[in-house]
Every structure is written in structure tokens, then in C-alpha cells.
Design an enzyme around this catalytic site. Structure first.
Site, PDB file in Angstrom:
ATOM      1  CB  SER A   1      51.022  64.390 155.491  1.00  0.00           C
ATOM      2  OG  SER A   1      51.957  65.446 155.666  1.00  0.00           O
TER       3      SER A   1
ATOM      4  CG  HIS B   1      48.581  67.710 158.078  1.00  0.00           C
ATOM      5  ND1 HIS B   1      49.097  68.044 156.842  1.00  0.00           N
ATOM      6  CD2 HIS B   1      49.632  67.294 158.817  1.00  0.00           C
ATOM      7  CE1 HIS B   1      50.406  67.846 156.845  1.00  0.00           C
ATOM      8  NE2 HIS B   1      50.750  67.384 158.030  1.00  0.00           N
ATOM      9  CG  ASN B   2      47.763  69.646 153.498  1.00  0.00           C
ATOM     10  OD1 ASN B   2      48.095  68.706 154.215  1.00  0.00           O
ATOM     11  ND2 ASN B   2      47.950  69.638 152.197  1.00  0.00           N
TER      12      ASN B   2
ATOM     13  CE  LYS C   1      48.195  65.291 153.379  1.00  0.00           C
ATOM     14  NZ  LYS C   1      48.078  66.199 152.292  1.00  0.00           N
TER      15      LYS C   1
ATOM     16  CD  GLU D   1      52.354  71.540 154.928  1.00  0.00           C
ATOM     17  OE1 GLU D   1      51.925  70.392 155.206  1.00  0.00           O
ATOM     18  OE2 GLU D   1      52.740  71.839 153.788  1.00  0.00           O
TER      19      GLU D   1
END
Ligand code: 2AM
Length: 475
Positions: free
Chosen positions: A128, A185-186, A182, A189
Site C-alpha cells: 500500500s 486496509h483498503n 491489505k 480507507e
């Protein structure tokens, strides 16, 4: 054979990672399906470090020290499978294939299994930080066998971002765990950006501040608890003037948010795992709604039915919005970490949430001061039932809860959409409720489908004979 690592797939992300590796003193073999990209990279940046130019996959693999390490940076999906299969045929026991693309974690689980059957190490690594992060230090989330991380870890850690001297890269866990983390995480976000958007919209529509004033508010918020990359760049974007019209850039951008799919994946996975990620879900749906331009333009004359007024005290409302933003953000992260915990249990990954918070502190898009607090919370109590229950976050949310309610109430009264603020507040209220209407849901399910229920006062499973004498039987 002299290269410590090879990178195949030299579009922007791949090129920048390769340059980052070379800048850190590693000898990097370069490969791309078509050599034009390889040559373009060498021509522009060949002097940044030690690169080995290769054309064929055979030449590429032969350029690597053993155990060979190849980082694949091609499009997720079929292209990744094609490159893996080509590489695997040329590699030998103990070699390491790293997929640094945005792969779906279930694909990574499958690929890791296929490669381990061929005695190859497969590492699915979430990366990222976008193009700049790739070049200057991303946050890296590598999964796969621990054995592979031993040789690979120092290399990846050397090119990752660092915060307080610690690398933003750690071995996440087995097989697909790196790409799973990940993905979450996105998703976080997405939630972060949606919450920022709602805060901006409220300052604009409820208070009537102009874009420049709102940029200043965000600049001011970028200190203390809200200090983060996304809040920082919100001030930047809001300050940008359109050269052609002189208007704020944000006013000439079409208000239809795109998505590449990782937010959607996060929600799909959360549905399968049964984890309520309402903040991320609302963010994904809000983007979807924004993109329905035809439907929206047909609906603009629906009655607003406004019952509220503009808040009288601007400063007080700005401070309320700040508190609502912070509280909703805590909820979004709490939910994301719940999903990580659920994924860990489902797949037997033994993930450590504190480690995720640590490597997200730098390099990635959600980097923020806040993550230090999350790390502390999990250091103190690795078995936290919810991030929301960590003393620090509990205090912060409890301090802001009245503000949060005022903001959601004001938004509802004025007809300003705040799906993420409102659903986070409902989540909070749901979580803390001693009794939920789920009891009625169970009653209804028992009525129409004999789905049975449990009682609060004794063990067992029960059913009411609804269509007979309505007596209760033990099921
Ligand atoms: P190209 O330059 O030859 O198109 C992003 O699209 C990167 O993935 C590019 O480096 C691209 O290579 C590569 N890529 C896309 N599909 C591929 C495939 N099927 N095999 C190998 N590389 C591929």
C-alpha cells in the site's frame, strides 16, 4: 546469477518498487512481457542502482541468486496466474515467488497451495502507498510461509516506510493473510474517505462555510487525534483552484466516485464471515449511489421535508463534527479489526492486530497518528473484544457521543446524507444495548418457519405451536 531479487511487470508500481530496491543497494533483475517498458525504465533511471536487464523469462530466472526471489507486479487475476505458471516451470525447490499485486486473498490461498505442492515458496504481499509509496517506502503486508520470510523479510523491510525506526513491514501470517489484511486496509480507507466526505458536506451545507474555510478546518484538524495523511490531503484538494474557471477544483469534479473493487471485496468477505462492517459497507454503497447519475438527476425534485435549522454556533458545530468524525472513525477501525480477527479464526492464521496497526503507521494511505493508539491498545490487551472497549478509545468516544448525536440529528433534520456517521452511531447504540429487537426477529422466524428460539431463563431450544394451541414445546 548475481541479482538478489527480480521484478517482473514494470508498469508504474513495478518500476517504482524495482527502483526502490535498487536505491537500497540491492541488485535487481528486470523483466517485462514486452521489453519496451524495461528499456524505458533503464533509460530514465538506470543510474539509480544496479539493474540487470533481461528479455526472456529464462534469462530473467537465470540472473537470480539462489534461493531465487521474484516479485510479480502484473495485473491481478489471469495475468498473475499466467506469470506464476511460467515462473514455476523455471524455478527450483525453495525459490520464492512474491505476488505484490492487489490479488484477492482467496486466489492467494489457492496459489500458495499449488506452489507449495511444487516445493516453491509463494508469498502474497499486500503493498500500500500508491506510486509514491512504492518508490519512497510503502507499507508491505507479506503472507506465506515463515521460512520464506526469513530470507525475504530483510529485503522487504529495507524498502518499506519506517516510523520511529521500525519498518512498516512484517510477516503477516500464512498463505492469503497478507492480501486479506491489505484488503481490509483498503476497506478502512474507503470508510475513512467517506467519513471525511460527510464532514466536509456538513460544514458546507449545514453551516454554509465556503471551500476555502473548510480547507482551513481540515488543516486545523490535522493535528492531534485526527492527524493523518487523508486529512492532510483533504486540505490540499480543497485548496486547489481550477485554472480554467477559477472555482475550487472540487466544484468542477463530477461527483461520481469510482471504485476498483477492494472495498467491495472487503464487504463481501465481511458478509461471509458475519462481521458487521457498517462503516465500510456504507462507504461502498455511498460510492455506488453517487455513480447512479441518471437515477439521481431524475430524483432531485423529491421533497426534502426539512425540519431543522442551520446550527447557530458555527464553532461549536465544527467541533461537534470533529468529534463525530473521530468517533465514527474509531467504529470503522474497530469493525475492520473485528474482520481481521474473524478472518484469522476462519483460516487459522493467528494474526496479531497490534502488528497490523504498527505497519500501517507509515507508507500507506490510512497512515495516521491514531494507529499508535491502536497498537498500544492491542499491546496492552491482545484479546480485546472490540477496539472500542480499549480504555483510550472508550474515553474518546464517550467524550464525543453527545456531539455525535447532535451531528446526526442536525444532518437528518436538514436532509443532508450522512450514511457512515449515522450507521456508526447506530452500531454503537446496538453494541451497547442490553436488549435488541432480535428477540422479536426470532419470534417471527419461529412463527413462519419454525426456526426455534432460546429462552433467557432456561437452557434448551424451544418452539411455539403457533398454528395449534400456541403452547410451547422443547424442540
Ligand atoms: P506489458 O507491458 O507487456 O503490457 C501492468 O499491466 C503490467 O502487467 C504490465 O507490465 C504488463 O506488461 C503486465 N501484464 C499484463 N498482462 C500480462 C500477462 N498476461 N503476462 C505478463 N505480463 C502481463
Amino acid at each position: 546469477a548475481r541479482a538478489q531479487i527480480g521484478v517482473t511487470g514494470l508498469a508504474v508500481m513495478g518500476s517504482n518498487i524495482a527502483r526502490n530496491l535498487a536505491r537500497h543497494g540491492h541488485t535487481v533483475a528486470l523483466h517485462n512481457r514486452t521489453t519496451a517498458k524495461t528499456d524505458a525504465l533503464l533509460e530514465k533511471h538506470g543510474d539509480e542502482g544496479d539493474f540487470v536487464r533481461t528479455e526472456s523469462m529464462e534469462e530473467f530466472v537465470a540472473a537470480l541468486e539462489k534461493p531465487r526471489r521474484v516479485l510479480i507486479m502484473v495485473k491481478a487475476g489471469d495475468a498473475t496466474d499466467a506469470v506464476i505458471s511460467e515462473l514455476a516451470d523455471l524455478m527450483e525447490d525453495g525459490d520464492v515467488i512474491i505476488d505484490g499485486g492487489n490479488s484477492l486473498y482467496t486466489d492467494t490461498i489457492r496459489r500458495e497451495k499449488e506452489m507449495s505442492e511444487r516445493n516453491l515458496n509463494f508469498v502474497g504481499a499486500g503493498i500500500s502507498g500508491g506510486e509514491v509509496g512504492a518508490l519512497e517506502g510503502p507499507s508491505i503486508m507479506p503472507g506465506g510461509p515463515a521460512e520464506a520470510y526469513e530470507s525475504l523479510g530483510p529485503l522487504l523491510e529495507s524498502i518499506s516506510a519506517h516510523v520511529d525506526g521500525e519498518p512498516c513491514c512484517t510477516h503477516i501470517g500464512p498463505d492469503g493473510s497478507g492480501h486479506f489484511v491489505k484488503m481490509v486496509h483498503n476497506g478502512i480507507e474507503y470508510a475513512d474517505m467517506q467519513l471525511i466526505g460527510e464532514a466536509y458536506d456538513l460544514l458546507r451545507r449545514a453551516l454554509g462555510l465556503d471551500v476555502e474555510q473548510i480547507a482551513d478546518v481540515f488543516r486545523d484538524w490535522n493535528s492531534g487525534d485526527l492527524e493523518s495523511y487523508l486529512v492532510e490531503i483533504t486540505a490540499e484538494v480543497l485548496s486547489q483552484k481550477d485554472a480554467e474557471t477559477g472555482k475550487p477544483l472540487v466544484d468542477v469534479i463530477v461527483d461520481a466516485a469510482g471504485q476498483k473493487g477492494t472495498g467491495r471485496w472487503t464487504v463481501k468477505s465481511a458478509l461471509d464471515l458475519g462481521v458487521p462492517v457498517t462503516g465500510i459497507g456504507e462507504a461502498v454503497f455511498a460510492r455506488a449511489l453517487s455513480s447512479e447519475l441518471d437515477q439521481r438527476s431524475a430524483a432531485t425534485d423529491l421533497k426534502p421535508g426539512v425540519i431543522g435549522e442551520q446550527p447557530a454556533d458555527t464553532d461549536a458545530f465544527v467541533s461537534d463534527v470533529r468529534a463525530a468524525l473521530y468517533a465514527s472513525k474509531v467504529i470503522a477501525y474497530a469493525q475492520g479489526f473485528d474482520q481481521i480477527r474473524a478472518g484469522s479464526e476462519e483460516y487459522g492464521w493467528d494474526l496479531h492486530p497490534g502488528a497490523m496497526a504498527t505497519i500501517w503507521r507509515g507508507g500507506c494511505i490510512i497512515r495516521a497518528q491514531f494507529l499508535n493508539r491502536i497498537r498500544d491498545a492491542y499491546d496492552e490487551n491482545p484479546d480485546l473484544k472490540s477496539l472500542l472497549l480499549a480504555p483510550y478509545f472508550r474515553d474518546a468516544v464517550e467524550e464525543g457521543v453527545e456531539s455525535w448525536r447532535r451531528v446526526v440529528t442536525t444532518a437528518a433534520g436538514l436532509g443532508i446524507p450522512v450514511p457512515a456517521f449515522a450507521s456508526s452511531l447506530s452500531y454503537y447504540d446496538g453494541l451497547r444495548s442490553e436488549r435488541l429487537p432480535a428477540a422479536l426477529t426470532q419470534g417471527l422466524r419461529d412463527y413462519f418457519g419454525a426456526h426455534t428460539y432460546q429462552r433467557v431463563d432456561k437452557e434448551g431450544t424451544f418452539h411455539t405451536l403457533w398454528s395449534e394451541d400456541r403452547s410451547e414445546v422443547e424442540a
